[in-house]
Design a protein around this motif. Structure first.
Motif, short mmCIF file in Angstrom:
data_model
loop_
_atom_site.label_atom_id
_atom_site.label_comp_id
_atom_site.label_asym_id
_atom_site.label_seq_id
_atom_site.Cartn_x
_atom_site.Cartn_y
_atom_site.Cartn_z
N VAL A 59 6.99 -3.36 -8.25
CA VAL A 59 7.53 -2.51 -9.31
C VAL A 59 7.82 -3.38 -10.53
N PRO A 60 7.35 -2.94 -11.73
CA PRO A 60 7.55 -3.76 -12.93
C PRO A 60 8.98 -3.72 -13.46
N PHE A 61 9.46 -4.88 -13.82
CA PHE A 61 10.78 -5.09 -14.42
C PHE A 61 10.64 -6.11 -15.54
N LEU A 62 11.68 -6.25 -16.34
CA LEU A 62 11.81 -7.41 -17.21
C LEU A 62 12.81 -8.34 -16.54
N LEU A 63 12.53 -9.63 -16.61
CA LEU A 63 13.38 -10.64 -16.00
C LEU A 63 14.28 -11.27 -17.05
N LEU A 64 15.58 -11.12 -16.85
CA LEU A 64 16.54 -11.86 -17.65
C LEU A 64 16.67 -13.21 -16.95
N GLY A 65 15.86 -14.18 -17.42
CA GLY A 65 15.72 -15.44 -16.70
C GLY A 65 16.94 -16.33 -16.81
N ARG A 66 17.50 -16.43 -17.98
CA ARG A 66 18.65 -17.28 -18.20
C ARG A 66 19.52 -16.64 -19.27
N LEU A 67 20.82 -16.82 -19.14
CA LEU A 67 21.77 -16.35 -20.15
C LEU A 67 22.91 -17.35 -20.15
N ALA A 68 23.24 -17.90 -21.32
CA ALA A 68 24.28 -18.92 -21.39
C ALA A 68 25.00 -18.86 -22.73
N VAL A 69 26.29 -19.20 -22.69
CA VAL A 69 27.12 -19.28 -23.89
C VAL A 69 27.70 -20.69 -23.95
N ASP A 70 27.65 -21.31 -25.11
CA ASP A 70 28.23 -22.63 -25.30
C ASP A 70 29.72 -22.59 -24.94
N LYS A 71 30.20 -23.67 -24.32
CA LYS A 71 31.61 -23.71 -23.87
C LYS A 71 32.59 -23.44 -24.99
N ALA A 72 32.27 -23.85 -26.20
CA ALA A 72 33.18 -23.63 -27.33
C ALA A 72 33.36 -22.15 -27.66
N PHE A 73 32.45 -21.30 -27.16
CA PHE A 73 32.49 -19.87 -27.49
C PHE A 73 32.71 -18.99 -26.26
N GLN A 74 32.87 -19.58 -25.10
CA GLN A 74 33.06 -18.80 -23.88
C GLN A 74 34.40 -18.07 -23.90
N ASP A 126 28.80 -10.81 -23.32
CA ASP A 126 28.56 -9.37 -23.39
C ASP A 126 27.59 -9.04 -24.53
N ALA A 127 27.78 -9.68 -25.68
CA ALA A 127 26.89 -9.43 -26.81
C ALA A 127 25.45 -9.81 -26.47
N LEU A 128 25.28 -10.94 -25.78
CA LEU A 128 23.94 -11.38 -25.39
C LEU A 128 23.30 -10.39 -24.42
N ILE A 129 24.05 -9.96 -23.42
CA ILE A 129 23.46 -9.07 -22.43
C ILE A 129 23.14 -7.70 -23.05
N PHE A 130 23.98 -7.22 -23.95
CA PHE A 130 23.67 -5.95 -24.60
C PHE A 130 22.45 -6.07 -25.50
N HIS A 131 22.26 -7.22 -26.13
CA HIS A 131 21.04 -7.43 -26.91
C HIS A 131 19.83 -7.43 -25.97
N ALA A 132 19.97 -8.06 -24.80
CA ALA A 132 18.89 -8.06 -23.80
C ALA A 132 18.61 -6.63 -23.32
N PHE A 133 19.66 -5.82 -23.14
CA PHE A 133 19.46 -4.42 -22.75
C PHE A 133 18.65 -3.69 -23.82
N LYS A 134 19.02 -3.88 -25.08
CA LYS A 134 18.31 -3.19 -26.16
C LYS A 134 16.86 -3.65 -26.24
N THR A 135 16.62 -4.94 -26.04
CA THR A 135 15.25 -5.46 -26.02
C THR A 135 14.46 -4.82 -24.88
N THR A 136 15.10 -4.69 -23.73
CA THR A 136 14.45 -4.07 -22.57
C THR A 136 14.15 -2.60 -22.84
N MET A 137 15.09 -1.89 -23.42
CA MET A 137 14.88 -0.47 -23.73
C MET A 137 13.73 -0.30 -24.73
N GLU A 138 13.64 -1.20 -25.72
CA GLU A 138 12.54 -1.13 -26.68
C GLU A 138 11.21 -1.38 -25.98
N ALA A 139 11.17 -2.34 -25.07
CA ALA A 139 9.94 -2.62 -24.32
C ALA A 139 9.56 -1.42 -23.47
#
Length: 163
Positions: free
Chosen positions: A79-94, A100-113
């Motif tokens: 079954v086809p999926f998109l793979l969120l291979g890696r997601l990371a935030v610099d320690k200074a910004f954790q 959350d902002a990164l994953i929601f951007h990934a969700f929107k990218t996935t929805m567009e695809a």
């Protein structure tokens, strides 16, 4: 601050430190080659050259036998999926909501695809139990036969993005 594709000539990858060596090294050493070969796309959240966080996304498939029981697809083996291979935030910004902002951007990218190609949702390989818990907080479900591989169907993703 904005989301954009990783630009090795613009973005400072060397000073990025999320606390996990594998994610730091991938950003510093693996992203150029993977993007040039069209194996993945790297999106960054950046302020000019400073990277706050990043994620990678690429095509993938999951065996229907490993899907949660509520997903029934008898006519498909993989079954086809998109793979969120890696997601990371610099320690200074954790701890400031950038994950959350990164994953929601990934969700929107996935929805567009998904508007252009057939996919069932997103799959992720969590690096550890803390990361798996982070993804489960968004509704990801663990796949059978895998400790830290999780999926999120488009239907759940669409509801999250809508809210």
């Amino acid at each position: 601050m904005q989301f954009e594709h990783l630009n090795p000539k613009k973005h400072d990858r060397k000073s990025f430190d999320c606390g996990l060596e594998a994610l730091n090294l991938y950003l510093q050493r693996g992203t150029n080659q993977d993007q040039r070969r069209s194996l993945t796309r790297i999106y960054v959240l950046a302020e000019e050259q400073q990277l706050i966080g990043y994620y990678s996304i690429s095509a993938h498939s999951v065996s229907r036998d490993n899907l949660p029981s509520e997903i029934k697809l008898a006519s498909y083996r993989d079954v086809p999926f998109l793979l969120l291979g890696r997601l990371a935030v610099d320690k200074a910004f954790q701890g400031q909501g950038y994950g959350d902002a990164l994953i929601f951007h990934a969700f929107k990218t996935t929805m567009e695809a998904a508007e252009k190609i057939g996919i069932l949702g997103m799959v992720v390989d969590a690096k550890n139990e803390n990361a798996a818990s982070f993804y489960e907080g968004f509704g990801f479900k663990r796949l059978k036969g895998s400790r830290n591989r999780l999926i999120l169907p488009l239907s759940i993703m669409a509801a999250l993005v809508k809210d």
